[in-house]
Design a protein around this motif. Sequence first.
Motif, mmCIF file in Angstrom:
data_model
loop_
_atom_site.group_PDB
_atom_site.id
_atom_site.type_symbol
_atom_site.label_atom_id
_atom_site.label_comp_id
_atom_site.label_asym_id
_atom_site.label_seq_id
_atom_site.Cartn_x
_atom_site.Cartn_y
_atom_site.Cartn_z
ATOM 1 N N TRP A 1 0.815 -1.215 0.000
ATOM 2 C CA TRP A 1 0.000 0.000 0.000
ATOM 3 C C TRP A 1 0.845 1.260 0.000
ATOM 4 C CZ3 TRP A 1 -0.629 4.341 2.983
ATOM 5 C CH2 TRP A 1 -1.743 5.137 2.679
ATOM 6 N N GLU A 2 1.920 1.298 0.759
ATOM 7 C CA GLU A 2 2.749 2.500 0.829
ATOM 8 C C GLU A 2 3.265 2.870 -0.558
ATOM 9 O OE1 GLU A 2 3.395 4.527 3.280
ATOM 10 O OE2 GLU A 2 2.451 3.441 4.930
ATOM 11 N N GLN A 3 3.729 1.897 -1.309
ATOM 12 C CA GLN A 3 4.222 2.167 -2.658
ATOM 13 C C GLN A 3 3.092 2.618 -3.570
ATOM 14 O OE1 GLN A 3 6.293 -1.153 -4.483
ATOM 15 N NE2 GLN A 3 5.895 -0.373 -6.547
ATOM 16 N N VAL A 4 1.938 1.951 -3.483
ATOM 17 C CA VAL A 4 0.789 2.326 -4.304
ATOM 18 C C VAL A 4 0.350 3.753 -3.972
ATOM 19 C CG1 VAL A 4 -1.645 1.811 -4.781
ATOM 20 C CG2 VAL A 4 0.019 -0.053 -4.621
ATOM 21 N N ALA A 5 0.318 4.089 -2.680
ATOM 22 C CA ALA A 5 -0.071 5.443 -2.276
ATOM 23 C C ALA A 5 0.914 6.470 -2.805
ATOM 24 C CB ALA A 5 -0.167 5.519 -0.757
ATOM 25 N N ASP A 6 2.216 6.159 -2.762
ATOM 26 C CA ASP A 6 3.217 7.079 -3.307
ATOM 27 C C ASP A 6 2.986 7.309 -4.801
ATOM 28 O OD1 ASP A 6 4.495 7.448 -0.889
ATOM 29 O OD2 ASP A 6 6.083 5.983 -1.288
ATOM 30 N N GLU A 7 2.669 6.244 -5.523
ATOM 31 C CA GLU A 7 2.453 6.364 -6.968
ATOM 32 C C GLU A 7 1.220 7.222 -7.268
ATOM 33 O OE1 GLU A 7 2.243 2.307 -8.116
ATOM 34 O OE2 GLU A 7 4.425 2.018 -8.090
ATOM 35 N N HIS A 8 0.168 7.050 -6.492
ATOM 36 C CA HIS A 8 -1.039 7.854 -6.727
ATOM 37 C C HIS A 8 -0.808 9.310 -6.320
ATOM 38 C CE1 HIS A 8 -4.183 5.131 -8.183
ATOM 39 N NE2 HIS A 8 -3.453 4.195 -7.591
ATOM 40 N N ALA A 9 -0.041 9.528 -5.265
ATOM 41 C CA ALA A 9 0.294 10.900 -4.892
ATOM 42 C C ALA A 9 1.110 11.567 -5.995
ATOM 43 C CB ALA A 9 1.056 10.918 -3.571
ATOM 44 N N ALA A 10 2.033 10.810 -6.590
ATOM 45 C CA ALA A 10 2.850 11.356 -7.677
ATOM 46 C C ALA A 10 1.990 11.691 -8.887
ATOM 47 C CB ALA A 10 3.939 10.359 -8.057
ATOM 48 N N ALA B 1 6.147 14.050 -3.244
ATOM 49 C CA ALA B 1 6.036 13.356 -4.533
ATOM 50 C C ALA B 1 6.847 14.113 -5.578
ATOM 51 C CB ALA B 1 4.569 13.259 -4.954
ATOM 52 N N ALA B 2 8.138 13.788 -5.654
ATOM 53 C CA ALA B 2 9.054 14.550 -6.503
ATOM 54 C C ALA B 2 9.421 13.815 -7.789
ATOM 55 C CB ALA B 2 10.331 14.868 -5.732
ATOM 56 N N VAL B 3 8.808 12.654 -8.041
ATOM 57 C CA VAL B 3 9.113 11.892 -9.251
ATOM 58 C C VAL B 3 7.849 11.754 -10.083
ATOM 59 C CG1 VAL B 3 10.976 10.616 -8.154
ATOM 60 C CG2 VAL B 3 8.653 9.687 -8.088
ATOM 61 N N LEU B 4 8.036 11.523 -11.376
ATOM 62 C CA LEU B 4 6.890 11.304 -12.246
ATOM 63 C C LEU B 4 6.312 9.920 -11.990
ATOM 64 C CD1 LEU B 4 8.228 12.762 -15.616
ATOM 65 C CD2 LEU B 4 6.693 13.839 -13.969
ATOM 66 N N PRO B 5 4.999 9.769 -12.170
ATOM 67 C CA PRO B 5 4.381 8.457 -11.943
ATOM 68 C C PRO B 5 4.929 7.424 -12.918
ATOM 69 C CG PRO B 5 2.847 9.967 -12.996
ATOM 70 C CD PRO B 5 4.016 10.783 -12.565
#
Length: 261
Positions: A170-179, A214-218
């Motif tokens: 979930w943490e990784q998925v949340a980071d991707e959606h935030a990005a 969120a400093a990277v592109l999705p």
Amino acid sequence: MDNVLGGFLRARRESVTPAEAGLPAGPRRRTPGLRRGELAELAGISVEYLTRLERGRDRHPSGQVLGALADALRFTPDERVHLYRLIKAGTGNTCALAAEPLELRPTVLALLDRLDPAPALILTPCGEVVAATKGFRRLADPTGLLAEEPPNLTRFVFTDPRARELFPDWEQVADEHAAQLRTAADLGDYGAALLAEELAIMLGAGFSRRFAAAAVLPAATGVQRWTHPVAGPLTMPYESLPLPGTPECRLLVYLTEEAPV
């Protein structure tokens, strides 16, 4: 009625005791509530800015500021909803997310039909599901992901308790959606910016920190793991492709030989 946001914030400040906010009571308090300075420190804002908010001289605080105030004042979920509604009522944006439905080209819908039974869907920049294959619906229906109308994958990830059960990473998925949300908001997508503001108010500092970091592109490709309530563990590579001729929509296709249900 002219300063409902400021009045609500002041009333809540004056009703929260120092002990409830994790502060010592201290001597000679004229009121049982928090002083402006105490609330400002807890929320990480200046006393001057809090004063402007309470007196109605600033009626457009950011979602991050409101989320921090809601955290400091120990708002319940219902109070966070009310706070969000006050902001939308004050700016006339209560229905801003209810934009006209996106009309997809017939060829795009035909492409989805050709992709079936593969799980595939079309997403707006703010994560709204505007179309999907039958294969994706069979996959997602038991999870609750499509329960909202219209379904929004980003909102599901951050606000639905079932998301943490569905996504073991979930943490990784949340980071991707935030990005994804921040990228869209930074490029001027109004729906993404509005959803980010809503989540900042509803979820507070936890979401705001993730969104700000969120400093990277999705990612356009990767592997996503699901713990499906019917099929059990699933490991699904995916490809996310831009969809020309639409307002920054993308086609997300899961590539799996495993039965979705």
